[in-house]
Design an enzyme around this catalytic site. Structure first.
Site, short mmCIF file in Angstrom:
data_model
loop_
_atom_site.label_atom_id
_atom_site.label_comp_id
_atom_site.label_asym_id
_atom_site.label_seq_id
_atom_site.Cartn_x
_atom_site.Cartn_y
_atom_site.Cartn_z
N GLY A 134 0.81 -1.20 0.00
CA GLY A 134 0.00 0.00 0.00
C GLY A 134 0.85 1.26 0.00
O GLY A 134 2.05 1.22 0.31
N CYS A 135 0.24 2.38 -0.33
CA CYS A 135 1.00 3.63 -0.48
C CYS A 135 1.49 4.18 0.87
O CYS A 135 2.68 4.46 1.04
CB CYS A 135 0.18 4.67 -1.24
SG CYS A 135 -1.47 4.95 -0.57
N PHE A 136 0.59 4.34 1.84
CA PHE A 136 1.02 4.75 3.18
C PHE A 136 2.04 3.75 3.73
O PHE A 136 3.05 4.13 4.33
CB PHE A 136 -0.16 4.82 4.14
CG PHE A 136 -0.87 6.14 4.18
CD1 PHE A 136 -0.19 7.34 4.28
CD2 PHE A 136 -2.26 6.20 4.15
CE1 PHE A 136 -0.84 8.56 4.34
CE2 PHE A 136 -2.94 7.40 4.21
CZ PHE A 136 -2.23 8.59 4.30
N ALA A 137 1.76 2.46 3.52
CA ALA A 137 2.64 1.42 4.05
C ALA A 137 4.04 1.55 3.49
O ALA A 137 5.03 1.36 4.20
CB ALA A 137 2.06 0.05 3.73
N THR A 138 4.15 1.88 2.21
CA THR A 138 5.47 2.02 1.59
C THR A 138 6.25 3.15 2.23
O THR A 138 7.41 2.98 2.65
CB THR A 138 5.33 2.26 0.08
OG1 THR A 138 4.72 1.12 -0.53
CG2 THR A 138 6.69 2.51 -0.56
#
Length: 325
Positions: A134-138
């Site tokens: 995911g984007c936040f996760a990255t």
């Protein structure tokens, strides 16, 4: 040439995949699947492609493509794969969240590898199926991996991160209309965002004994794309030692840059880059991590994974430069 199929072709992540792959020296778009736009030009949904590519959406698939990108809504990849069969030689990269957690990685004889190259590069190179992060996760994981790798996380981590409106997808919602989003700011899913599961999973992969809390406040920004994440936690190490730790961890990672200067999102938007800035005040370290949510947080990272899976240099087709103004 790597023959590519894209499923869910009218969304933001699919549009970015098309933009990258149409200039990728080793890839060829075979089909872009969209039931809502079948028979129409790609530029009907992706206006930036007008004049650049003569190709139509289709509602049929080629089951023998070399690689398939799934750009469907979260939870829809499983049902699509259950209803559509592909060759055993077709590699699959899922941009949704269906297979990111270890408990969900096995599906119909396929085992999905979590596709964060800065964490799992060797596994990605040998994988046939990838769960794209995911984007936040990255952004958040890249901010914390060097500390976890050295078992240096010893306290809670406080996280405040803001994403652009494209993070919500192309579908309209009450909080995605221009009249609501413009000149506005809000938080959502406070302390319980769905990306926390994959973030904690990766931290524990490197530092199994970490049991403190990641306290995450996600925000909606009034800009289209980009993520600006700030994290702070306690550390007794000097700034110089922390910088050395981060630079050593990312020495062989071409898309991550470490600095002690103030950074801003325009330095990464329209690129596959992540820039991490470190600041030390007393016994607290502030870590700022910035990415483009549609590229390093989604489609750019997916192509980076494709490159690794097919034995290419991982930067192939991803030499993208931001605009500073």
């Amino acid at each position: 040439m790597i023959k590519v199929g894209i499923i869910g072709g009218s969304g933001y992540t699919a549009g970015e995949l098309i933009r990258i792959l149409m200039f990728h020296p080793n890839a060829q778009l075979d089909f872009v699947y969209s039931t809502t736009n079948a028979g129409k030009s790609l530029s009907v949904a992706h206006h930036d492609l007008l004049g650049d590519i003569e190709m139509n959406f289709t509602d049929t698939i080629n089951p023998d493509v070399d690689v398939l990108f799934l750009c469907l809504g979260h939870g829809k990849s499983i049902s699509f794969l259950e209803n559509n069969k592909f060759s055993d030689n077709t590699k699959i990269i899922d941009l949704g969240n269906d297979f990111r957690l270890t408990k969900d990685k096995n599906f119909n004889g396929k085992s999905f590898v979590y596709g964060l190259p800065e964490l799992n590069k060797s596994d990605i190179k040998n994988a046939n199926y990838i769960a794209n992060p995911g984007c936040f996760a990255t952004a958040i994981q890249l901010a914390l991996l060097p500390l976890a790798a050295d078992s240096a996380l010893t306290e809670d981590v406080h996280i405040n991160a803001t994403t652009g409106s494209t993070g919500a997808g192309v579908g309209l919602a009450a909080t995605s209309h221009f009249s609501w989003r413009n000149n506005n700011f809000s938080h959502y899913k406070v302390f319980e965002h769905q990306h926390l599961g994959e973030i904690n999973q990766s931290i524990n992969q490197l530092q199994a004994d970490y049991s403190d809390e990641l306290i995450f406040i996600p925000n909606r920004g009034d800009f289209p794309r980009g993520i600006f994440a700030t994290l702070y936690t306690k550390s007794e190490e000097s700034l110089d030692d922390l910088v050395a730790k981060y630079e050593a961890y990312y020495a062989d990672q071409p898309f991550v840059t470490v600095t002690t200067t103030n950074i801003n999102m325009k330095q990464v938007v329209q690129t596959n880059k992540c820039i991490i800035s470190l600041l030390k005040k007393g016994n607290r370290v502030l870590i700022t991590s910035i990415i483009d949510n549609l590229l390093k947080g989604a489609s750019g990272q997916a192509v980076q994974n494709m490159n690794l899976m097919f034995g290419l240099e991982e930067t192939t087709g991803l030499h993208l430069k931001p605009s500073g103004f």
